[in-house]
Design an enzyme around this catalytic site. Structure first.
Site, PDB file in Angstrom:
ATOM      1  NE  ARG A 176       1.046  16.670 -12.719  1.00  0.00           N
ATOM      2  CZ  ARG A 176       1.122  16.066 -11.554  1.00  0.00           C
ATOM      3  NH1 ARG A 176       0.820  15.941 -10.428  1.00  0.00           N
ATOM      4  NH2 ARG A 176       2.259  15.023 -12.752  1.00  0.00           N
ATOM      5  CG  ASN A 217      -2.632  15.710 -19.687  1.00  0.00           C
ATOM      6  OD1 ASN A 217      -1.057  14.701 -19.997  1.00  0.00           O
ATOM      7  ND2 ASN A 217      -3.071  16.001 -18.471  1.00  0.00           N
ATOM      8  CE  LYS A 225       4.797  17.061 -15.003  1.00  0.00           C
ATOM      9  NZ  LYS A 225       5.397  15.725 -14.935  1.00  0.00           N
ATOM     10  CG  HIS A 270      -1.900   9.480 -24.188  1.00  0.00           C
ATOM     11  ND1 HIS A 270      -2.994  10.004 -23.304  1.00  0.00           N
ATOM     12  CD2 HIS A 270      -0.224   9.652 -24.121  1.00  0.00           C
ATOM     13  CE1 HIS A 270      -1.517  10.300 -22.788  1.00  0.00           C
ATOM     14  NE2 HIS A 270      -0.414  10.001 -23.157  1.00  0.00           N
ATOM     15  CG  HIS A 300       0.586  14.135 -23.574  1.00  0.00           C
ATOM     16  ND1 HIS A 300       1.175  15.016 -23.725  1.00  0.00           N
ATOM     17  CD2 HIS A 300       1.413  13.935 -22.755  1.00  0.00           C
ATOM     18  CE1 HIS A 300       2.279  15.495 -23.178  1.00  0.00           C
ATOM     19  NE2 HIS A 300       2.354  14.368 -22.356  1.00  0.00           N
ATOM     20  CG  HIS A 338       5.358   9.474 -24.593  1.00  0.00           C
ATOM     21  ND1 HIS A 338       3.742   9.935 -24.649  1.00  0.00           N
ATOM     22  CD2 HIS A 338       5.348  11.698 -23.903  1.00  0.00           C
ATOM     23  CE1 HIS A 338       3.336  10.580 -23.666  1.00  0.00           C
ATOM     24  NE2 HIS A 338       4.251  11.604 -23.333  1.00  0.00           N
ATOM     25  CD  GLU A 376      -4.417  16.164 -15.347  1.00  0.00           C
ATOM     26  OE1 GLU A 376      -3.006  15.645 -15.417  1.00  0.00           O
ATOM     27  OE2 GLU A 376      -5.105  16.023 -15.855  1.00  0.00           O
ATOM     28  NE  ARG A 385      -4.210  -1.755   2.119  1.00  0.00           N
ATOM     29  CZ  ARG A 385      -4.438  -2.872   2.647  1.00  0.00           C
ATOM     30  NH1 ARG A 385      -3.044  -2.878   3.689  1.00  0.00           N
ATOM     31  NH2 ARG A 385      -5.261  -4.460   3.251  1.00  0.00           N
ATOM     32  CD  GLU A 417       6.203  15.621 -22.398  1.00  0.00           C
ATOM     33  OE1 GLU A 417       5.512  16.633 -23.092  1.00  0.00           O
ATOM     34  OE2 GLU A 417       5.572  13.853 -22.466  1.00  0.00           O
ATOM     35  CE  LYS A 450      -0.997  13.353 -14.101  1.00  0.00           C
ATOM     36  NZ  LYS A 450      -1.285  14.262 -15.440  1.00  0.00           N
TER      37      LYS A 450
HETATM   38  P1  NAD Z   1      11.794   5.084 -22.303  1.00  0.00           P
HETATM   39  O1  NAD Z   1      11.820   5.221 -21.229  1.00  0.00           O
HETATM   40  O2  NAD Z   1      10.985   4.215 -23.547  1.00  0.00           O
HETATM   41  O3  NAD Z   1      13.399   5.151 -22.480  1.00  0.00           O
HETATM   42  C1  NAD Z   1      13.738   5.915 -24.596  1.00  0.00           C
HETATM   43  C2  NAD Z   1      14.971   4.544 -24.743  1.00  0.00           C
HETATM   44  O4  NAD Z   1      16.213   5.218 -24.505  1.00  0.00           O
HETATM   45  C3  NAD Z   1      14.745   2.726 -24.316  1.00  0.00           C
HETATM   46  O5  NAD Z   1      15.083   1.713 -24.886  1.00  0.00           O
HETATM   47  C4  NAD Z   1      15.986   3.202 -23.006  1.00  0.00           C
HETATM   48  O6  NAD Z   1      16.472   2.195 -22.552  1.00  0.00           O
HETATM   49  C5  NAD Z   1      16.633   3.821 -23.508  1.00  0.00           C
HETATM   50  N1  NAD Z   1      17.414   4.425 -22.542  1.00  0.00           N
HETATM   51  C6  NAD Z   1      17.362   5.196 -21.067  1.00  0.00           C
HETATM   52  N2  NAD Z   1      18.152   6.210 -21.232  1.00  0.00           N
HETATM   53  C7  NAD Z   1      19.329   5.511 -21.938  1.00  0.00           C
HETATM   54  C8  NAD Z   1      20.410   6.389 -21.970  1.00  0.00           C
HETATM   55  N3  NAD Z   1      21.107   6.617 -20.879  1.00  0.00           N
HETATM   56  N4  NAD Z   1      21.646   5.874 -22.484  1.00  0.00           N
HETATM   57  C9  NAD Z   1      21.119   4.877 -23.656  1.00  0.00           C
HETATM   58  N5  NAD Z   1      19.531   4.676 -23.870  1.00  0.00           N
HETATM   59  C10 NAD Z   1      19.221   5.297 -22.891  1.00  0.00           C
HETATM   60  O7  NAD Z   1      11.752   5.939 -22.656  1.00  0.00           O
HETATM   61  P2  NAD Z   1      11.452   8.127 -22.450  1.00  0.00           P
HETATM   62  O8  NAD Z   1      11.061   8.694 -23.471  1.00  0.00           O
HETATM   63  O9  NAD Z   1      12.635   8.647 -21.496  1.00  0.00           O
HETATM   64  O10 NAD Z   1       9.547   7.830 -21.423  1.00  0.00           O
HETATM   65  C11 NAD Z   1       8.326   7.762 -22.292  1.00  0.00           C
HETATM   66  C12 NAD Z   1       7.378   7.530 -21.179  1.00  0.00           C
HETATM   67  O11 NAD Z   1       7.110   8.428 -20.144  1.00  0.00           O
HETATM   68  C13 NAD Z   1       6.227   7.134 -21.461  1.00  0.00           C
HETATM   69  O12 NAD Z   1       5.420   5.642 -21.342  1.00  0.00           O
HETATM   70  C14 NAD Z   1       4.993   8.644 -21.274  1.00  0.00           C
HETATM   71  O13 NAD Z   1       3.865   7.800 -21.049  1.00  0.00           O
HETATM   72  C15 NAD Z   1       5.873   8.305 -19.939  1.00  0.00           C
HETATM   73  N6  NAD Z   1       5.534   9.863 -19.308  1.00  0.00           N
HETATM   74  C16 NAD Z   1       5.127   9.968 -18.464  1.00  0.00           C
HETATM   75  C17 NAD Z   1       4.941  11.173 -17.255  1.00  0.00           C
HETATM   76  C18 NAD Z   1       4.668  11.372 -15.996  1.00  0.00           C
HETATM   77  O14 NAD Z   1       4.271  12.543 -15.937  1.00  0.00           O
HETATM   78  N7  NAD Z   1       5.122  10.583 -15.385  1.00  0.00           N
HETATM   79  C19 NAD Z   1       4.990  12.426 -18.435  1.00  0.00           C
HETATM   80  C20 NAD Z   1       5.468  12.300 -20.003  1.00  0.00           C
HETATM   81  C21 NAD Z   1       6.083  10.799 -20.277  1.00  0.00           C
HETATM   82  N1  GLY Z   2       3.197  14.758 -17.596  1.00  0.00           N
HETATM   83  C1  GLY Z   2       1.575  15.793 -17.858  1.00  0.00           C
HETATM   84  C2  GLY Z   2       2.023  15.543 -15.858  1.00  0.00           C
HETATM   85  O1  GLY Z   2       2.758  15.737 -14.937  1.00  0.00           O
HETATM   86  O2  GLY Z   2       1.210  15.634 -16.175  1.00  0.00           O
END
Ligand code: NAD
Ligand code: GLY
Length: 368
Positions: free
Chosen positions: A241, A245, A227, A252, A248, A265, A237, A121, A185, A143
């Protein structure tokens, strides 16, 4: 001079620092001071582990540390892979004082944060983001979650980390395509609330693409600053907040429609932001010249300005309805009243949205 920059996410008792700078994985005691218990589980993936796991483990010398290495990719951000984190926690008898450490991009960060929100939890976790996208966005704000085949990020929780440690040296090994996805972003912050930052990006895009350390550090700090302000004002949100998006809901739908991982993404968000700008212009809310400026910056960042050619507009429209901002069956979109002036609204014409989805006045995109 200490090149580390520190920001704070102000959330009362759940406030936490964001550290940004080179060499932070090796910074003496920085990580350890945010780990309250003796147990740690590092969650990473098969790409990041060979690059940075050893360095992180060196910083965890005094703890009982376990590791789980997940498969790489957006298509693995699901409940099945989440289960592997729980398996490891239980097999190694982690208790409620354990701390999970997410070492990787947004996929690892979202999975780890969600595992931390659910395990017994709720346990502690720390974000160690290693992509630009994760350093400017996903590691900050709490998030967490996973995808469902019918909708992106549809299963998740709000759960804040104890700190974010963004070692900018890790960006050196990032592929160009991933760097550009992160820049999407970054552009988003300029568009929603920070016109001055948008203008800075227009002047400094080449420096960012060339990975000039000063330019990267500034863009990461400014993005996290923007942010952190929004998250502090509206953590869960209920209002402001949602502006984060921008692009997005379109994005999405692109990611779900194309298949998770086909469009990154950030690529989908870039196209989505341009589509939001187009729709805003069709509504008469945004000047055509502003749309052109936005598309020009997105193109310079080597990102798409429209949806994939093969994606059926009707299917995309249906997918857009599966969105966390939808209320009473009606979708709400983040649109633009100017550069740096985003609004959340359902006051757009359906026919104009369809025109944008059909790409009637915008170029169709290609990812990668
Ligand atoms: P990812 O985590 O898939 O990383 C991209 C690629 O880079 C992967 O192949 C990873 O293994 C590789 N990688 C990571 N670090 C590296 C490094 N230093 N050197 C070489 N390769 C490396 O993608 P991302 O773009 O980091 O994240 C996208 C995800 O984040 C999506 O699922 C999206 O929905 C999510 N997201 C979440 C939020 C939130 O607020 N939680 C906000 C924006 C995006
Ligand atoms: N990436 C959108 C949020 O964190 O609210």
């Amino acid at each position: 001079m200490n090149p580390m920059r520190t920001l704070q996410v102000d959330l009362g008792a759940r406030s936490y620092p964001i550290y940004i700078g080179p060499g932070l994985l090796e910074a003496e005691g920085l990580l350890a001071r945010h780990i309250p218990g003796r147990q740690v589980l590092v969650v990473t993936n098969e790409t990041v582990a060979p690059l940075y796991l050893e360095r992180l483990q060196a910083a965890l010398g005094g703890f009982e540390s376990d590791t789980v290495i997940l498969p790489d990719g957006e298509r693995h951000k699901n409940l099945e892979v989440l289960g592997r984190i729980f398996d490891t926690l239980l097999e190694h008898r982690h208790d409620r004082e354990t701390t999970l450490v997410a070492l990787g991009g947004g996929v690892v960060g979202d999975l780890t944060g969600f595992a931390a929100a659910c395990y017994q939890r709720g346990v502690h976790y720390i974000q160690v983001p290693t992509t630009l996208l994760a350093q400017v966005d996903s590691s900050v704000g709490g998030k967490t979650g996973v995808n469902h085949p019918l909708g992106k990020n549809m299963i998740g929780a709000f759960h804040q980390p104890r700190c974010v440690l963004a070692d900018t040296d890790t960006l050196r090994t990032l592929e160009d395509r991933q760097l550009c996805a992160g820049i999407a972003e970054v552009i988003k912050y300029g568009l929603i609330q920070d016109r001055e930052f948008f203008e800075w990006l227009e002047s400094n895009m080449d420096a960012l693409l060339a990975r000039e350390p000063e330019a990267l550090a500034f863009a990461i700090e400014r993005s996290c600053h923007d942010k952190a302000q929004v998250v502090a004002a509206d953590e869960r949100e209920s209002g402001q907040r949602a502006l984060l998006n921008l692009g997005h809901t379109f994005g999405h739908a692109i990611e779900t429609g194309a298949g998770y991982g086909v469009w990154l993404h950030g690529e989908a968000v870039a196209a989505g932001m341009c589509m939001a700008a187009r729709l805003s212009a069709r509504q008469g809310w945004l000047a055509e010249a502003a749309v052109e400026r936005i598309e020009a910056l997105v193109r310079r960042a080597r990102l798409p300005v429209g949806p994939p050619q093969e994606l059926d507009p009707a299917r995309m429209r249906a997918s857009m309805a599966v969105d966390k901002k939808a209320r009473d069956g009606r979708i709400r979109l983040v649109l633009l009243r100017g550069i740096g002036r985003a609004v959340l609204t359902d006051g757009f014409e359906e026919a104009e949205l369809i025109a944008v989805l059909e790409g009637r006045d915008a170029a169709l995109g290609t990812a990668g």
